[in-house]
Design a protein around this motif. Structure first.
Motif, PDB file in Angstrom:
ATOM      1  N   THR A 192       0.805  -1.227   0.000  1.00 11.73           N
ATOM      2  CA  THR A 192       0.000   0.000   0.000  1.00 11.73           C
ATOM      3  C   THR A 192       0.833   1.269   0.000  1.00 11.73           C
ATOM      4  O   THR A 192       0.283   2.361   0.066  1.00 11.73           O
ATOM      5  CB  THR A 192      -0.951   0.027   1.216  1.00 11.73           C
ATOM      6  N   ASP A 193       2.147   1.124  -0.073  1.00 13.22           N
ATOM      7  CA  ASP A 193       3.067   2.269  -0.084  1.00 13.22           C
ATOM      8  C   ASP A 193       2.894   3.155   1.151  1.00 13.22           C
ATOM      9  O   ASP A 193       2.841   4.365   1.075  1.00 13.22           O
ATOM     10  CB  ASP A 193       2.880   3.085  -1.366  1.00 13.22           C
ATOM     11  N   ARG A 194       2.765   2.498   2.310  1.00 15.98           N
ATOM     12  CA  ARG A 194       2.676   3.179   3.596  1.00 15.98           C
ATOM     13  C   ARG A 194       3.817   2.668   4.469  1.00 15.98           C
ATOM     14  O   ARG A 194       4.418   1.645   4.175  1.00 15.98           O
ATOM     15  CB  ARG A 194       1.354   2.866   4.301  1.00 15.98           C
ATOM     16  N   SER A 195       4.063   3.387   5.553  1.00 21.33           N
ATOM     17  CA  SER A 195       5.091   2.905   6.478  1.00 21.33           C
ATOM     18  C   SER A 195       4.520   1.774   7.329  1.00 21.33           C
ATOM     19  O   SER A 195       3.301   1.685   7.536  1.00 21.33           O
ATOM     20  CB  SER A 195       5.575   4.036   7.384  1.00 21.33           C
ATOM     21  N   LYS A 196       5.401   0.924   7.805  1.00 22.95           N
ATOM     22  CA  LYS A 196       4.983  -0.198   8.645  1.00 22.95           C
ATOM     23  C   LYS A 196       4.303   0.310   9.916  1.00 22.95           C
ATOM     24  O   LYS A 196       3.295  -0.248  10.349  1.00 22.95           O
ATOM     25  CB  LYS A 196       6.192  -1.061   8.990  1.00 22.95           C
ATOM     26  N   THR A 197       4.820   1.385  10.487  1.00 24.73           N
ATOM     27  CA  THR A 197       4.244   1.968  11.702  1.00 24.73           C
ATOM     28  C   THR A 197       2.837   2.488  11.443  1.00 24.73           C
ATOM     29  O   THR A 197       1.929   2.272  12.251  1.00 24.73           O
ATOM     30  CB  THR A 197       5.135   3.117  12.219  1.00 24.73           C
ATOM     31  N   GLU A 198       2.652   3.153  10.314  1.00 25.11           N
ATOM     32  CA  GLU A 198       1.339   3.685   9.961  1.00 25.11           C
ATOM     33  C   GLU A 198       0.325   2.552   9.798  1.00 25.11           C
ATOM     34  O   GLU A 198      -0.804   2.639  10.287  1.00 25.11           O
ATOM     35  CB  GLU A 198       1.434   4.490   8.671  1.00 25.11           C
ATOM     36  N   VAL A 199       0.732   1.494   9.128  1.00 26.54           N
ATOM     37  CA  VAL A 199      -0.143   0.341   8.929  1.00 26.54           C
ATOM     38  C   VAL A 199      -0.510  -0.296  10.269  1.00 26.54           C
ATOM     39  O   VAL A 199      -1.679  -0.570  10.533  1.00 26.54           O
ATOM     40  CB  VAL A 199       0.519  -0.702   7.989  1.00 26.54           C
ATOM     41  N   ALA A 200       0.466  -0.503  11.114  1.00 21.42           N
ATOM     42  CA  ALA A 200       0.220  -1.135  12.418  1.00 21.42           C
ATOM     43  C   ALA A 200      -0.719  -0.288  13.266  1.00 21.42           C
ATOM     44  O   ALA A 200      -1.670  -0.818  13.870  1.00 21.42           O
ATOM     45  CB  ALA A 200       1.534  -1.357  13.148  1.00 21.42           C
ATOM     46  N   ASP A 201      -0.494   1.022  13.299  1.00 17.49           N
ATOM     47  CA  ASP A 201      -1.350   1.910  14.087  1.00 17.49           C
ATOM     48  C   ASP A 201      -2.780   1.931  13.558  1.00 17.49           C
ATOM     49  O   ASP A 201      -3.738   1.859  14.314  1.00 17.49           O
ATOM     50  CB  ASP A 201      -0.799   3.340  14.096  1.00 17.49           C
ATOM     51  N   ARG A 202      -2.908   2.015  12.239  1.00 18.65           N
ATOM     52  CA  ARG A 202      -4.247   2.082  11.634  1.00 18.65           C
ATOM     53  C   ARG A 202      -5.007   0.778  11.857  1.00 18.65           C
ATOM     54  O   ARG A 202      -6.187   0.792  12.192  1.00 18.65           O
ATOM     55  CB  ARG A 202      -4.120   2.384  10.143  1.00 18.65           C
ATOM     56  N   LYS A 223      -6.311   0.535  15.436  1.00 17.82           N
ATOM     57  CA  LYS A 223      -7.488   1.380  15.647  1.00 17.82           C
ATOM     58  C   LYS A 223      -8.737   0.758  15.011  1.00 17.82           C
ATOM     59  O   LYS A 223      -9.814   0.755  15.599  1.00 17.82           O
ATOM     60  CB  LYS A 223      -7.256   2.776  15.075  1.00 17.82           C
ATOM     61  N   LEU A 224      -8.573   0.235  13.802  1.00 14.85           N
ATOM     62  CA  LEU A 224      -9.701  -0.374  13.109  1.00 14.85           C
ATOM     63  C   LEU A 224     -10.215  -1.617  13.823  1.00 14.85           C
ATOM     64  O   LEU A 224     -11.426  -1.807  13.961  1.00 14.85           O
ATOM     65  CB  LEU A 224      -9.323  -0.714  11.670  1.00 14.85           C
ATOM     66  N   GLU A 225      -9.295  -2.462  14.261  1.00  9.41           N
ATOM     67  CA  GLU A 225      -9.696  -3.687  14.955  1.00  9.41           C
ATOM     68  C   GLU A 225     -10.368  -3.366  16.287  1.00  9.41           C
ATOM     69  O   GLU A 225     -11.336  -4.016  16.670  1.00  9.41           O
ATOM     70  CB  GLU A 225      -8.490  -4.608  15.117  1.00  9.41           C
ATOM     71  N   THR A 226      -9.883  -2.337  16.986  1.00 11.01           N
ATOM     72  CA  THR A 226     -10.513  -1.915  18.227  1.00 11.01           C
ATOM     73  C   THR A 226     -11.934  -1.422  17.964  1.00 11.01           C
ATOM     74  O   THR A 226     -12.876  -1.755  18.686  1.00 11.01           O
ATOM     75  CB  THR A 226      -9.693  -0.800  18.903  1.00 11.01           C
TER      76      THR A 226
END
Length: 62
Positions: A40-50, A53-56
């Protein structure tokens, strides 16, 4: 159990399409954060954080 599934499905519809892609890559394709970040051309940190939040959000809707 059926109402829980219905709540989760309803919550999924409220999630933005770009975020649904992240969830699909995680749950359906079973990709890691690093693999999703590369796809997705995102950072690993951004993906993990997002994803966190979504799963929560989905768990609260259940």
């Amino acid at each position: 159990m059926k109402s829980e599934t219905r709540n989760i499905e309803g919550a999924k519809r409220l999630i933005a399409p770009a975020d649904r892609v992240l969830l699909t890559l995680r749950w359906a394709d079973r990709l890691t954060d690093a693999e999703i970040a590369a796809a997705t051309d995102r950072s690993k940190t951004e993906v993990a954080d997002r994803l966190k939040k979504l799963e929560t959000r989905l768990k609260r809707a259940a």
